[in-house]
Design a protein around this motif. Structure first.
Motif, PDB file in Angstrom:
ATOM      1  N   ALA A 117       0.834  -1.208   0.000  1.00  0.00           N
ATOM      2  CA  ALA A 117       0.000   0.000   0.000  1.00  0.00           C
ATOM      3  C   ALA A 117       0.869   1.258   0.000  1.00  0.00           C
ATOM      4  O   ALA A 117       0.582   2.212  -0.727  1.00  0.00           O
ATOM      5  N   ARG A 118       1.919   1.266   0.799  1.00  0.00           N
ATOM      6  CA  ARG A 118       2.825   2.425   0.843  1.00  0.00           C
ATOM      7  C   ARG A 118       3.495   2.651  -0.511  1.00  0.00           C
ATOM      8  O   ARG A 118       3.595   3.783  -0.992  1.00  0.00           O
ATOM      9  N   ILE A 119       3.931   1.563  -1.141  1.00  0.00           N
ATOM     10  CA  ILE A 119       4.606   1.679  -2.443  1.00  0.00           C
ATOM     11  C   ILE A 119       3.632   2.178  -3.502  1.00  0.00           C
ATOM     12  O   ILE A 119       3.973   3.033  -4.323  1.00  0.00           O
ATOM     13  N   MET A 120       2.394   1.675  -3.486  1.00  0.00           N
ATOM     14  CA  MET A 120       1.402   2.147  -4.458  1.00  0.00           C
ATOM     15  C   MET A 120       1.144   3.634  -4.274  1.00  0.00           C
ATOM     16  O   MET A 120       1.082   4.383  -5.251  1.00  0.00           O
ATOM     17  N   LYS A 121       0.996   4.064  -3.025  1.00  0.00           N
ATOM     18  CA  LYS A 121       0.729   5.491  -2.759  1.00  0.00           C
ATOM     19  C   LYS A 121       1.909   6.343  -3.205  1.00  0.00           C
ATOM     20  O   LYS A 121       1.733   7.342  -3.905  1.00  0.00           O
ATOM     21  N   ARG A 122       3.110   5.947  -2.810  1.00  0.00           N
ATOM     22  CA  ARG A 122       4.316   6.716  -3.140  1.00  0.00           C
ATOM     23  C   ARG A 122       4.540   6.769  -4.654  1.00  0.00           C
ATOM     24  O   ARG A 122       4.945   7.798  -5.190  1.00  0.00           O
ATOM     25  N   SER A 123       4.233   5.679  -5.356  1.00  0.00           N
ATOM     26  CA  SER A 123       4.462   5.604  -6.800  1.00  0.00           C
ATOM     27  C   SER A 123       3.297   6.147  -7.617  1.00  0.00           C
ATOM     28  O   SER A 123       3.413   6.305  -8.834  1.00  0.00           O
ATOM     29  N   GLY A 124       2.154   6.368  -6.966  1.00  0.00           N
ATOM     30  CA  GLY A 124       0.983   6.865  -7.681  1.00  0.00           C
ATOM     31  C   GLY A 124       0.397   5.844  -8.640  1.00  0.00           C
ATOM     32  O   GLY A 124      -0.050   6.195  -9.729  1.00  0.00           O
ATOM     33  N   VAL A 125       0.410   4.569  -8.235  1.00  0.00           N
ATOM     34  CA  VAL A 125      -0.125   3.494  -9.071  1.00  0.00           C
ATOM     35  C   VAL A 125      -1.223   2.748  -8.320  1.00  0.00           C
ATOM     36  O   VAL A 125      -1.303   2.815  -7.097  1.00  0.00           O
ATOM     37  N   ARG A 132       9.837 -11.595 -19.759  1.00  0.00           N
ATOM     38  CA  ARG A 132      10.275 -10.331 -19.136  1.00  0.00           C
ATOM     39  C   ARG A 132       9.110  -9.346 -19.062  1.00  0.00           C
ATOM     40  O   ARG A 132       8.430  -9.081 -20.045  1.00  0.00           O
ATOM     41  N   LEU A 133       8.886  -8.799 -17.868  1.00  0.00           N
ATOM     42  CA  LEU A 133       7.852  -7.782 -17.648  1.00  0.00           C
ATOM     43  C   LEU A 133       8.316  -6.474 -18.275  1.00  0.00           C
ATOM     44  O   LEU A 133       9.388  -5.975 -17.946  1.00  0.00           O
ATOM     45  N   VAL A 134       7.491  -5.925 -19.201  1.00  0.00           N
ATOM     46  CA  VAL A 134       7.897  -4.699 -19.906  1.00  0.00           C
ATOM     47  C   VAL A 134       6.922  -3.543 -19.722  1.00  0.00           C
ATOM     48  O   VAL A 134       7.198  -2.429 -20.150  1.00  0.00           O
ATOM     49  N   GLY A 135       5.774  -3.803 -19.089  1.00  0.00           N
ATOM     50  CA  GLY A 135       4.820  -2.724 -18.898  1.00  0.00           C
ATOM     51  C   GLY A 135       3.524  -3.235 -18.300  1.00  0.00           C
ATOM     52  O   GLY A 135       3.429  -4.386 -17.869  1.00  0.00           O
ATOM     53  N   ILE A 136       2.539  -2.342 -18.293  1.00  0.00           N
ATOM     54  CA  ILE A 136       1.211  -2.699 -17.808  1.00  0.00           C
ATOM     55  C   ILE A 136       0.186  -1.970 -18.667  1.00  0.00           C
ATOM     56  O   ILE A 136       0.414  -0.838 -19.093  1.00  0.00           O
ATOM     57  N   LEU A 137      -0.896  -2.652 -18.941  1.00  0.00           N
ATOM     58  CA  LEU A 137      -1.991  -2.071 -19.712  1.00  0.00           C
ATOM     59  C   LEU A 137      -3.211  -2.042 -18.809  1.00  0.00           C
ATOM     60  O   LEU A 137      -3.580  -3.065 -18.237  1.00  0.00           O
TER      61      LEU A 137
END
Length: 147
Positions: free
Chosen positions: A39-47, A120-125
Motif C-alpha cells: 500500500a505504501r509503495i502504491m501510494k508513493r508511486s501513484g499506481v 520479461r515484464l515490460v509494462g502494464i496495460l
C-alpha cells in the motif's frame, strides 16, 4: 498468399499493438512483502497495483481493491503478499493486438494486465489506457470521415 499492389500496401493500416499504448512504468514488489508495504509503495508511486515477483518469476498482482479487502476483512496487516495475490497472473504480450487485450480485460473482469515480452515484464496495460486509446481513435475516425 495473394500479391498485393503498392497501393494496397500503402493504404493498409498497421494494427495497433499493446506496446503502442501500454504504460512502461510498472512497479514490482517481492512476494515476501507485507500488504502495508504494498500500500505504501502504491501510494508513493501513484499506481493502483503492484506486480508481485519472486526473484525473476512473476507470481501475481495486488491491486488497491485487494488492499482494501484485506484490511476490511480484519486479516493481519502484516500478512505477506504471497497470501493475498490475485492469481493466476493473467498477462498479455507486448506484440499482441490491442483488441485482444481489451477482450481479455472484459472477459476476465479485470482492470490491469501486465505486459510481457517472452518472460520479461515490460509494462502494464490498464482499462484507463484502453479508454484513452479508443477515445483518440474515435476522434480520429470522426475527423477522417468528416461531416
Amino acid at each position: 498468399m495473394p500479391v498485393q499492389s503498392k497501393h494496397e500496401l500503402k493504404t493498409r493500416r498497421r494494427e495497433v499493438l499493446v506496446e503502442d499504448i501500454m504504460n512502461k512504468r510498472v512497479v514490482t514488489i517481492s512476494d515476501s512483502a507485507s500488504i502495508n508495504e504494498a500500500a505504501r509503495i502504491m501510494k508513493r508511486s501513484g499506481v493502483g497495483c503492484v506486480v508481485v515477483k519472486r526473484d525473476s518469476d512473476l507470481l501475481g498482482i495486488v491491486t488497491e481493491r485487494d488492499v482494501i479487502s484485506v484490511l476490511a476483512s480484519g486479516r493481519s496487516e502484516a500478512c505477506t503478499l504471497a497470501d493475498v495475490i490475485s492469481k493466476p497472473l493473467i498477462v498479455v504480450g507486448a506484440k499482441d493486438p490491442v483488441n485482444q487485450a481489451a477482450r481479455i480485460l472484459a472477459d476476465k473482469g479485470i482492470r490491469r494486465l501486465p505486459v510481457v515480452d517472452g518472460t520479461r515484464l515490460v509494462g502494464i496495460l490498464t482499462s484507463t489506457d484502453l479508454v484513452k486509446f479508443y477515445d483518440k481513435l474515435s476522434k480520429y475516425m470522426m475527423k477522417s470521415v468528416g461531416p
